[in-house]
Design an enzyme around this catalytic site. Sequence first.
Site, PDB file in Angstrom:
ATOM      1  N   ARG A   1       0.847  -1.191   0.000  1.00  0.00           N
ATOM      2  CA  ARG A   1       0.000   0.000   0.000  1.00  0.00           C
ATOM      3  C   ARG A   1       0.887   1.247   0.000  1.00  0.00           C
ATOM      4  O   ARG A   1       1.781   1.387   0.836  1.00  0.00           O
ATOM      5  CB  ARG A   1      -0.931   0.019   1.213  1.00  0.00           C
ATOM      6  CG  ARG A   1      -2.018  -1.045   1.167  1.00  0.00           C
ATOM      7  CD  ARG A   1      -3.012  -0.771   0.057  1.00  0.00           C
ATOM      8  NE  ARG A   1      -4.026  -1.829  -0.073  1.00  0.00           N
ATOM      9  CZ  ARG A   1      -3.973  -2.800  -0.963  1.00  0.00           C
ATOM     10  NH1 ARG A   1      -2.937  -2.880  -1.799  1.00  0.00           N
ATOM     11  NH2 ARG A   1      -4.931  -3.700  -1.032  1.00  0.00           N
ATOM     12  N   GLU A   2       0.628   2.153  -0.942  1.00  0.00           N
ATOM     13  CA  GLU A   2       1.310   3.440  -1.000  1.00  0.00           C
ATOM     14  C   GLU A   2       0.316   4.521  -0.590  1.00  0.00           C
ATOM     15  O   GLU A   2      -0.838   4.507  -1.022  1.00  0.00           O
ATOM     16  CB  GLU A   2       1.810   3.722  -2.419  1.00  0.00           C
ATOM     17  CG  GLU A   2       2.851   2.736  -2.906  1.00  0.00           C
ATOM     18  CD  GLU A   2       3.269   3.006  -4.332  1.00  0.00           C
ATOM     19  OE1 GLU A   2       4.406   2.666  -4.677  1.00  0.00           O
ATOM     20  OE2 GLU A   2       2.446   3.561  -5.096  1.00  0.00           O
TER      21      GLU A   2
ATOM     22  N   ARG B   1      -6.703  26.829  -6.394  1.00  0.00           N
ATOM     23  CA  ARG B   1      -6.188  25.500  -6.073  1.00  0.00           C
ATOM     24  C   ARG B   1      -5.677  24.872  -7.370  1.00  0.00           C
ATOM     25  O   ARG B   1      -6.453  24.438  -8.223  1.00  0.00           O
ATOM     26  CB  ARG B   1      -7.279  24.626  -5.443  1.00  0.00           C
ATOM     27  CG  ARG B   1      -7.785  25.153  -4.097  1.00  0.00           C
ATOM     28  CD  ARG B   1      -6.689  25.211  -3.059  1.00  0.00           C
ATOM     29  NE  ARG B   1      -7.199  25.491  -1.725  1.00  0.00           N
ATOM     30  CZ  ARG B   1      -6.438  25.621  -0.636  1.00  0.00           C
ATOM     31  NH1 ARG B   1      -5.112  25.507  -0.756  1.00  0.00           N
ATOM     32  NH2 ARG B   1      -6.980  25.855   0.534  1.00  0.00           N
TER      33      ARG B   1
ATOM     34  N   ALA C   1      -8.937  27.634   6.513  1.00  0.00           N
ATOM     35  CA  ALA C   1      -8.334  26.345   6.869  1.00  0.00           C
ATOM     36  C   ALA C   1      -6.831  26.434   6.738  1.00  0.00           C
ATOM     37  O   ALA C   1      -6.293  27.340   6.086  1.00  0.00           O
ATOM     38  CB  ALA C   1      -8.876  25.242   5.963  1.00  0.00           C
TER      39      ALA C   1
ATOM     40  N   LEU D   1      -2.834  23.979   7.525  1.00  0.00           N
ATOM     41  CA  LEU D   1      -2.131  22.772   7.930  1.00  0.00           C
ATOM     42  C   LEU D   1      -1.777  22.778   9.415  1.00  0.00           C
ATOM     43  O   LEU D   1      -1.540  23.830  10.014  1.00  0.00           O
ATOM     44  CB  LEU D   1      -0.832  22.626   7.132  1.00  0.00           C
ATOM     45  CG  LEU D   1      -0.961  22.451   5.626  1.00  0.00           C
ATOM     46  CD1 LEU D   1       0.421  22.512   4.982  1.00  0.00           C
ATOM     47  CD2 LEU D   1      -1.647  21.133   5.301  1.00  0.00           C
TER      48      LEU D   1
ATOM     49  N   GLU E   1      -5.466  30.477  11.670  1.00  0.00           N
ATOM     50  CA  GLU E   1      -5.914  30.478  10.278  1.00  0.00           C
ATOM     51  C   GLU E   1      -7.100  31.422  10.073  1.00  0.00           C
ATOM     52  O   GLU E   1      -7.186  32.109   9.047  1.00  0.00           O
ATOM     53  CB  GLU E   1      -6.288  29.061   9.839  1.00  0.00           C
ATOM     54  CG  GLU E   1      -5.124  28.081   9.820  1.00  0.00           C
ATOM     55  CD  GLU E   1      -4.023  28.504   8.851  1.00  0.00           C
ATOM     56  OE1 GLU E   1      -4.322  29.214   7.872  1.00  0.00           O
ATOM     57  OE2 GLU E   1      -2.860  28.112   9.080  1.00  0.00           O
TER      58      GLU E   1
ATOM     59  N   GLU F   1      -6.585  34.388   7.384  1.00  0.00           N
ATOM     60  CA  GLU F   1      -7.311  34.305   6.120  1.00  0.00           C
ATOM     61  C   GLU F   1      -8.560  35.177   6.087  1.00  0.00           C
ATOM     62  O   GLU F   1      -8.969  35.616   5.003  1.00  0.00           O
ATOM     63  CB  GLU F   1      -7.689  32.853   5.828  1.00  0.00           C
ATOM     64  CG  GLU F   1      -6.486  31.956   5.589  1.00  0.00           C
ATOM     65  CD  GLU F   1      -6.849  30.603   4.998  1.00  0.00           C
ATOM     66  OE1 GLU F   1      -8.058  30.314   4.860  1.00  0.00           O
ATOM     67  OE2 GLU F   1      -5.922  29.846   4.654  1.00  0.00           O
TER      68      GLU F   1
ATOM     69  N   PRO G   1      -9.074   8.452   2.842  1.00  0.00           N
ATOM     70  CA  PRO G   1      -8.384   7.420   3.619  1.00  0.00           C
ATOM     71  C   PRO G   1      -7.835   6.259   2.809  1.00  0.00           C
ATOM     72  O   PRO G   1      -7.058   5.469   3.331  1.00  0.00           O
ATOM     73  CB  PRO G   1      -9.449   6.951   4.615  1.00  0.00           C
ATOM     74  CG  PRO G   1     -10.754   7.315   3.984  1.00  0.00           C
ATOM     75  CD  PRO G   1     -10.490   8.578   3.231  1.00  0.00           C
ATOM     76  N   GLY G   2      -8.199   6.164   1.539  1.00  0.00           N
ATOM     77  CA  GLY G   2      -7.614   5.111   0.718  1.00  0.00           C
ATOM     78  C   GLY G   2      -6.205   5.434   0.256  1.00  0.00           C
ATOM     79  O   GLY G   2      -5.436   4.517  -0.065  1.00  0.00           O
TER      80      GLY G   2
ATOM     81  N   GLU H   1      -4.353  11.943   5.914  1.00  0.00           N
ATOM     82  CA  GLU H   1      -4.735  13.294   6.316  1.00  0.00           C
ATOM     83  C   GLU H   1      -6.019  13.269   7.127  1.00  0.00           C
ATOM     84  O   GLU H   1      -7.052  12.770   6.690  1.00  0.00           O
ATOM     85  CB  GLU H   1      -4.929  14.200   5.104  1.00  0.00           C
ATOM     86  CG  GLU H   1      -5.315  15.615   5.512  1.00  0.00           C
ATOM     87  CD  GLU H   1      -5.584  16.528   4.333  1.00  0.00           C
ATOM     88  OE1 GLU H   1      -5.766  17.738   4.560  1.00  0.00           O
ATOM     89  OE2 GLU H   1      -5.621  16.033   3.179  1.00  0.00           O
TER      90      GLU H   1
ATOM     91  N   GLU I   1      -2.800  33.223  -1.438  1.00  0.00           N
ATOM     92  CA  GLU I   1      -3.643  33.938  -0.485  1.00  0.00           C
ATOM     93  C   GLU I   1      -3.674  35.445  -0.742  1.00  0.00           C
ATOM     94  O   GLU I   1      -4.519  36.152  -0.177  1.00  0.00           O
ATOM     95  CB  GLU I   1      -3.160  33.680   0.939  1.00  0.00           C
ATOM     96  CG  GLU I   1      -3.302  32.228   1.387  1.00  0.00           C
ATOM     97  CD  GLU I   1      -2.837  32.011   2.814  1.00  0.00           C
ATOM     98  OE1 GLU I   1      -2.291  32.978   3.397  1.00  0.00           O
ATOM     99  OE2 GLU I   1      -3.018  30.913   3.339  1.00  0.00           O
TER     100      GLU I   1
END
Length: 217
Positions: A48-49, A75, A87, A89, A104, A108, A126-127, A131, A156
């Site tokens: 799995r990667e 984006r 939002a 990180l 944030e 922002e 999740p596959g 995150e 931004e």
Amino acid sequence: MTDPLDGALADVVAPRPAVRRDDVAYSGRIIDVVRDDVDLGDAGTVLREYVDHPGAVAVVALDDDGRVALVNQYRHPVRSVLWEIPAGLLDVDGEDARLAAARELAEEADLRAGRWDVLADFLTSPGISNEALRVFLARDLSPVPEAERHERTDEEAGMELRWAPLDEVVAGVLDGSLHNPSTAVGALAAFAARAGGWTALRPADAPWAYRRGTLPR
């Protein structure tokens, strides 16, 4: 032995052993790509990667008129300017998630909040990634003083702030006009929580099983 999937409808942390790991299949500025050989028992061993991601926080900032603060941002992977809730990180080791969300929101949207609650936690993909993202509800809003405002750069730099009624944001999610996952999850969660008189909200420091560093490796 009791089946961990019996009982309440809830996700279960139940790691399968990684018999071999390549932590540096790819190392980037924000993300890494990891390769694990995972022992699935009777199903055998599989490769799995996945993307190793620091996680993130997002904020549904709701004013006294029931409007949500949205910002627009380019984006590049999807070649689009998206309307999003603020939002960012979780790229500071050990930083409190609420404090990161407050940062944030200030950077922002030039906003502060006097009340913080947890709306929802979700796994973005999740596959292929670990995150984890926590969405906060911020209320009792006030502006950041002009002299203390963050200077925005890169994508931004051209951010615009727009206030939209929560019902309008939900409608945009449902009719396919709004696509950012944090915005979708946050708006739908806020809509449901409001309908229930906000009784489903969790405290800002509620446990978070999937935040990076809490899951077994």
